[in-house]
Design a protein around this motif. Structure first.
Motif, PDB file in Angstrom:
ATOM      1  N   ARG A 150       0.720  -1.247  -0.101  1.00 23.25           N
ATOM      2  CA  ARG A 150      -0.088  -0.059  -0.224  1.00 23.25           C
ATOM      3  C   ARG A 150       1.477   0.917   0.043  1.00 23.25           C
ATOM      4  O   ARG A 150       2.078   0.998   0.239  1.00 23.25           O
ATOM      5  CB  ARG A 150      -0.941  -0.322   1.160  1.00 23.25           C
ATOM      6  N   GLN A 151      -0.070   2.559  -0.261  1.00 23.07           N
ATOM      7  CA  GLN A 151       1.058   3.695  -0.604  1.00 23.07           C
ATOM      8  C   GLN A 151       1.181   3.487   0.911  1.00 23.07           C
ATOM      9  O   GLN A 151       0.462   3.801   1.901  1.00 23.07           O
ATOM     10  CB  GLN A 151       0.065   4.587  -0.890  1.00 23.07           C
ATOM     11  N   GLY A 152       2.405   4.413   1.113  1.00 26.36           N
ATOM     12  CA  GLY A 152       2.823   5.010   2.575  1.00 26.36           C
ATOM     13  C   GLY A 152       3.774   3.550   3.342  1.00 26.36           C
ATOM     14  O   GLY A 152       4.296   3.762   3.819  1.00 26.36           O
ATOM     15  N   VAL A 170      -3.202   5.328  -7.040  1.00 19.14           N
ATOM     16  CA  VAL A 170      -2.479   6.354  -5.712  1.00 19.14           C
ATOM     17  C   VAL A 170      -3.455   7.158  -4.719  1.00 19.14           C
ATOM     18  O   VAL A 170      -4.111   7.388  -5.989  1.00 19.14           O
ATOM     19  CB  VAL A 170      -2.132   7.044  -6.998  1.00 19.14           C
ATOM     20  N   VAL A 171      -3.663   7.335  -3.757  1.00 18.66           N
ATOM     21  CA  VAL A 171      -3.972   7.947  -3.206  1.00 18.66           C
ATOM     22  C   VAL A 171      -3.625   9.765  -2.977  1.00 18.66           C
ATOM     23  O   VAL A 171      -2.744  10.147  -3.705  1.00 18.66           O
ATOM     24  CB  VAL A 171      -4.211   7.444  -2.081  1.00 18.66           C
ATOM     25  N   THR A 179      -9.695  10.430  -2.624  1.00 16.50           N
ATOM     26  CA  THR A 179      -9.722   9.511  -4.031  1.00 16.50           C
ATOM     27  C   THR A 179      -8.431   8.671  -4.168  1.00 16.50           C
ATOM     28  O   THR A 179      -7.213   9.049  -4.064  1.00 16.50           O
ATOM     29  CB  THR A 179     -10.092   9.575  -5.520  1.00 16.50           C
ATOM     30  N   GLU A 180      -8.825   7.495  -4.615  1.00 23.04           N
ATOM     31  CA  GLU A 180      -7.790   6.337  -5.228  1.00 23.04           C
ATOM     32  C   GLU A 180      -7.957   6.690  -6.986  1.00 23.04           C
ATOM     33  O   GLU A 180      -9.077   6.272  -7.888  1.00 23.04           O
ATOM     34  CB  GLU A 180      -8.117   4.933  -5.132  1.00 23.04           C
TER      35      GLU A 180
END
Length: 182
Positions: A150-152, A170-171, A179-180
């Motif tokens: 996941r992002q992060g 990407v969030v 949003t994604e």
């Protein structure tokens, strides 16, 4: 490898401060001499590491920023400031690293090599050093629809997709406007 090159470059920087403080001339000469000595020191490290790797006595990855065309580097500095990424954490686990080689077919080794050799993380490494990285890649099977990362998340794994495909999202935005996007 020609050991005379290593000896020559080592002699060129022997007892020389990398800040060129032994030069009492123009400031530009000091800056240039300092740059040349830093490059020379890096070349010596790279060539020595390659010699040790060939002899099987050491595993010494080359620095990411090892050797660059000096004129190109100077042009880039004049055009825009250079931004360098800093480590997010100070991980010292490499000090107790024990290499565990994972057997792979020649086909899988070629796949991994093709994925890493031009990647910015691996671009500056020598062929022998890439082979060391390839040795330690571990296969991982992922079920359809599973989240790989996941992002992060901490970026401490490098994935090479052998078959199938991955979607990336990407969030963006904040709060109610978060949003994604694919």
């Amino acid at each position: 490898m020609n050991i005379k090159i290593v000896d020559f470059l080592a002699q060129a920087i022997k007892d020389k401060p990398t800040d060129a403080s032994d030069c009492k001339n123009l400031a530009d000469a000091r800056r240039e001499l300092s740059r040349l000595r830093r490059v020379t020191a890096k070349v010596v490290k790279v060539l020595s590491a390659a010699k040790d790797l060939a002899a099987g006595t050491a595993i010494a990855p080359a620095p990411q920023d090892q050797i660059h065309n000096s004129q190109e580097e100077e042009k880039k500095k004049k055009k825009r400031p250079t931004l360098r990424r800093r480590a997010l954490t100070v991980d010292q686990s490499f000090k107790v690293y024990k290499k565990i080689t994972v057997e792979k077919s020649l086909e899988n080794r070629a796949l991994i090599k093709s994925a890493i050799k031009n990647n910015s993380l691996f671009r500056e490494y020598l062929e022998a050093q890439l082979e060391i990285f390839i040795d330690v890649f571990v296969p991982k099977t992922v079920e359809d629809g599973a989240v790989v990362f996941r992002q992060g998340d901490l970026g401490d794994v490098f994935y090479v997709v052998q078959s199938g495909s991955l979607d990336s999202f990407v969030v963006v935005g904040e709060g109610d406007k978060k949003t994604e996007q694919q």
